[in-house]
Design a protein around this motif. Structure first.
Motif, PDB file in Angstrom:
ATOM      1  N   ALA A  20      -3.349 -71.926  16.816  1.00 57.12           N
ATOM      2  CA  ALA A  20      -2.005 -71.922  17.401  1.00 57.12           C
ATOM      3  C   ALA A  20      -2.081 -72.070  18.915  1.00 57.12           C
ATOM      4  O   ALA A  20      -2.890 -71.424  19.572  1.00 57.12           O
ATOM      5  N   GLY A  21      -1.261 -72.934  19.430  1.00 54.06           N
ATOM      6  CA  GLY A  21      -1.231 -73.158  20.885  1.00 54.06           C
ATOM      7  C   GLY A  21      -1.827 -74.494  21.292  1.00 54.06           C
ATOM      8  O   GLY A  21      -1.604 -74.956  22.412  1.00 54.06           O
ATOM      9  N   SER A  24       0.868 -77.118  22.005  1.00 58.63           N
ATOM     10  CA  SER A  24       1.556 -76.731  23.247  1.00 58.63           C
ATOM     11  C   SER A  24       0.720 -77.079  24.474  1.00 58.63           C
ATOM     12  O   SER A  24       1.243 -77.577  25.471  1.00 58.63           O
ATOM     13  N   SER A  25      -0.601 -76.820  24.394  1.00 57.91           N
ATOM     14  CA  SER A  25      -1.432 -77.106  25.563  1.00 57.91           C
ATOM     15  C   SER A  25      -1.579 -78.605  25.777  1.00 57.91           C
ATOM     16  O   SER A  25      -1.655 -79.071  26.923  1.00 57.91           O
ATOM     17  N   LYS A  28       1.633 -79.752  27.387  1.00 53.13           N
ATOM     18  CA  LYS A  28       1.626 -79.301  28.781  1.00 53.13           C
ATOM     19  C   LYS A  28       0.808 -80.260  29.662  1.00 53.13           C
ATOM     20  O   LYS A  28       1.256 -80.676  30.729  1.00 53.13           O
ATOM     21  N   LYS A  32       2.205 -82.655  32.677  1.00 53.92           N
ATOM     22  CA  LYS A  32       1.642 -82.532  34.035  1.00 53.92           C
ATOM     23  C   LYS A  32       1.195 -83.890  34.553  1.00 53.92           C
ATOM     24  O   LYS A  32       1.440 -84.231  35.709  1.00 53.92           O
ATOM     25  N   LYS A  42       7.141 -75.481  32.086  1.00 47.65           N
ATOM     26  CA  LYS A  42       7.049 -74.081  31.642  1.00 47.65           C
ATOM     27  C   LYS A  42       8.016 -73.795  30.506  1.00 47.65           C
ATOM     28  O   LYS A  42       7.660 -73.182  29.504  1.00 47.65           O
ATOM     29  N   VAL A  45       6.992 -75.567  27.231  1.00 47.84           N
ATOM     30  CA  VAL A  45       5.817 -74.954  26.618  1.00 47.84           C
ATOM     31  C   VAL A  45       6.179 -73.655  25.898  1.00 47.84           C
ATOM     32  O   VAL A  45       5.704 -73.394  24.791  1.00 47.84           O
ATOM     33  N   VAL A  46       7.038 -72.844  26.505  1.00 49.85           N
ATOM     34  CA  VAL A  46       7.464 -71.584  25.859  1.00 49.85           C
ATOM     35  C   VAL A  46       8.194 -71.896  24.558  1.00 49.85           C
ATOM     36  O   VAL A  46       7.891 -71.330  23.496  1.00 49.85           O
ATOM     37  N   TYR A  49       5.714 -73.391  21.935  1.00 51.84           N
ATOM     38  CA  TYR A  49       4.755 -72.420  21.420  1.00 51.84           C
ATOM     39  C   TYR A  49       5.412 -71.499  20.392  1.00 51.84           C
ATOM     40  O   TYR A  49       4.847 -71.218  19.338  1.00 51.84           O
ATOM     41  N   GLU A  50       6.596 -71.030  20.709  1.00 51.26           N
ATOM     42  CA  GLU A  50       7.301 -70.141  19.781  1.00 51.26           C
ATOM     43  C   GLU A  50       7.595 -70.849  18.457  1.00 51.26           C
ATOM     44  O   GLU A  50       7.442 -70.260  17.388  1.00 51.26           O
ATOM     45  N   PHE A 107       2.835 -60.562  17.210  1.00 49.50           N
ATOM     46  CA  PHE A 107       3.868 -61.558  16.916  1.00 49.50           C
ATOM     47  C   PHE A 107       4.951 -60.879  16.075  1.00 49.50           C
ATOM     48  O   PHE A 107       4.827 -59.713  15.704  1.00 49.50           O
ATOM     49  N   MET A 111      11.627 -62.080  18.845  1.00 49.46           N
ATOM     50  CA  MET A 111      12.001 -62.615  20.157  1.00 49.46           C
ATOM     51  C   MET A 111      11.815 -64.128  20.240  1.00 49.46           C
ATOM     52  O   MET A 111      12.233 -64.754  21.203  1.00 49.46           O
ATOM     53  N   GLY A 112      11.157 -64.692  19.239  1.00 49.38           N
ATOM     54  CA  GLY A 112      10.769 -66.096  19.304  1.00 49.38           C
ATOM     55  C   GLY A 112      11.939 -67.060  19.398  1.00 49.38           C
ATOM     56  O   GLY A 112      11.969 -67.921  20.275  1.00 49.38           O
ATOM     57  N   ASN A 115      13.623 -66.817  22.692  1.00 56.68           N
ATOM     58  CA  ASN A 115      12.845 -67.520  23.724  1.00 56.68           C
ATOM     59  C   ASN A 115      13.058 -69.029  23.639  1.00 56.68           C
ATOM     60  O   ASN A 115      13.154 -69.719  24.662  1.00 56.68           O
TER      61      ASN A 115
ATOM     62  N   LEU B  34       3.597 -60.524  22.006  1.00 55.11           N
ATOM     63  CA  LEU B  34       3.235 -61.825  22.556  1.00 55.11           C
ATOM     64  C   LEU B  34       4.440 -62.642  22.999  1.00 55.11           C
ATOM     65  O   LEU B  34       4.390 -63.320  24.022  1.00 55.11           O
ATOM     66  N   SER B  35       5.529 -62.566  22.245  1.00 51.45           N
ATOM     67  CA  SER B  35       6.717 -63.316  22.632  1.00 51.45           C
ATOM     68  C   SER B  35       7.371 -62.736  23.882  1.00 51.45           C
ATOM     69  O   SER B  35       8.052 -63.447  24.627  1.00 51.45           O
ATOM     70  N   MET B  38       5.321 -64.227  26.553  1.00 47.12           N
ATOM     71  CA  MET B  38       5.655 -65.656  26.591  1.00 47.12           C
ATOM     72  C   MET B  38       6.999 -65.868  27.302  1.00 47.12           C
ATOM     73  O   MET B  38       7.146 -66.786  28.097  1.00 47.12           O
ATOM     74  N   ASN B  55      -5.234 -65.583  20.368  1.00 43.57           N
ATOM     75  CA  ASN B  55      -3.914 -66.047  20.801  1.00 43.57           C
ATOM     76  C   ASN B  55      -3.523 -65.509  22.174  1.00 43.57           C
ATOM     77  O   ASN B  55      -2.702 -66.105  22.867  1.00 43.57           O
ATOM     78  N   ALA B  58      -4.500 -68.147  24.478  1.00 42.41           N
ATOM     79  CA  ALA B  58      -3.600 -69.306  24.408  1.00 42.41           C
ATOM     80  C   ALA B  58      -2.373 -69.045  25.282  1.00 42.41           C
ATOM     81  O   ALA B  58      -1.953 -69.909  26.061  1.00 42.41           O
ATOM     82  N   LEU B  62      -1.276 -71.005  28.652  1.00 44.07           N
ATOM     83  CA  LEU B  62       0.016 -71.709  28.712  1.00 44.07           C
ATOM     84  C   LEU B  62       0.889 -71.156  29.844  1.00 44.07           C
ATOM     85  O   LEU B  62       1.607 -71.898  30.499  1.00 44.07           O
TER      86      LEU B  62
END
Lengths: 143, 111
Positions: A20-21, A24-25, A28, A32, A42, A45-46, A49-50, A107, A111-112, A115, B34-35, B38, B55, B58, B62
């Protein structure tokens, strides 16, 4: 011009947190290289990722399609999974259906989606219970 | 202040990511969700947590965080350590609890 359009796809495997990620990277890095403004990178990416972690945490598998042109980035995440029965409820901060194992990793705090909402110019979620979910994130490079 | 200075001042243990010891620290964030990190941590922050899996790196990468501080003597899992070295984002260790080390870091950054 076609040369100013880019398209990438990434496959995501449900349950595989160790990867995971990565999408996203990669996104990113690409943004860039394109000299997109830092704050836009930014936020994108947030949100991505979520959305990515949601596939890993909840779905069986998914595909992330990234489309970039000179004005915007559109990310479409399509998964095969249980779907979301009540999207409005899922958007509430603190609401989560994540397993205890996923929560233990930090996790699944509910909140995901919030976000994602905060960090996307446009967010659309459509879902069919028993089939899967499609999330579309759109961010503009210039306001 | 860079990461190595924080390490010296607070007697932290450098567990991994040594090549990032010159990263500049401009703030801190303490959370195990984590969120939350984030969504709310600012780039350049040091992240104080008890989460020890890959993670974490990661998110640190990020969000362009400066370093991770693992509290209460927690050790990173093997793949987190590998990722710390690849990314060059230091993983630091302390025996102290999150409240205590966060307070000390806050004081050093704002004192």
């Amino acid at each position: 011009m076609s040369s100013e359009k880019m398209h990438f796809e990434y496959r995501v495997e449900g349950g595989n947190f160790s990867e995971a990620g990565y999408p996203s990277s990669q996104v990113k890095k690409t943004l860039k290289q394109l000299n997109v403004e830092g704050n836009v990178i930014k936020r994108t990416v947030v949100a991505l990722y979520e959305a990515e972690v949601n596939i890993v945490a909840h779905a069986y598998r998914g595909v992330i399609a990234v489309d970039i042109d000179t004005e915007k980035i559109i990310i479409t995440l399509t998964d095969e999974g249980p779907g979301i029965a009540d999207i409005k409820k899922a958007m509430e901060i603190g609401y989560s259906t994540a397993t205890p194992e996923v929560r233990e990793m930090g996790f699944g705090a509910g909140m995901g989606l919030s976000n994602m909402n905060t960090n996307a110019d446009k967010l659309s979620i459509t879902s069919e219970v028993g089939t899967g979910t499609i999330v579309e994130i759109m961010n503009y490079f210039h306001k | 202040m860079d990461v190595s200075e924080l390490v010296t001042r607070l007697g932290l243990i450098v567990i991994g990511g040594e090549k990032g010891l010159d990263r500049e620290i401009t703030g801190g964030y303490t959370s195990d969700l984590l969120s939350d990190v984030m969504g709310h941590a600012r780039s350049g922050s040091v992240w104080i947590t008890l989460q020890t899996h890959k993670n974490v790196m990661a998110i640190a990468s990020l969000k362009e965080l400066s370093a991770i501080v693992l509290v209460k003597g927690y050790q990173p899992e093997a793949d987190m350590l590998v990722q710390s070295n690849i990314e060059g984002i230091p993983v630091l260790g302390t025996e102290e609890e999150a409240f205590e080390i966060s307070g000390k870091i806050y004081k050093h950054l704002n004192g």
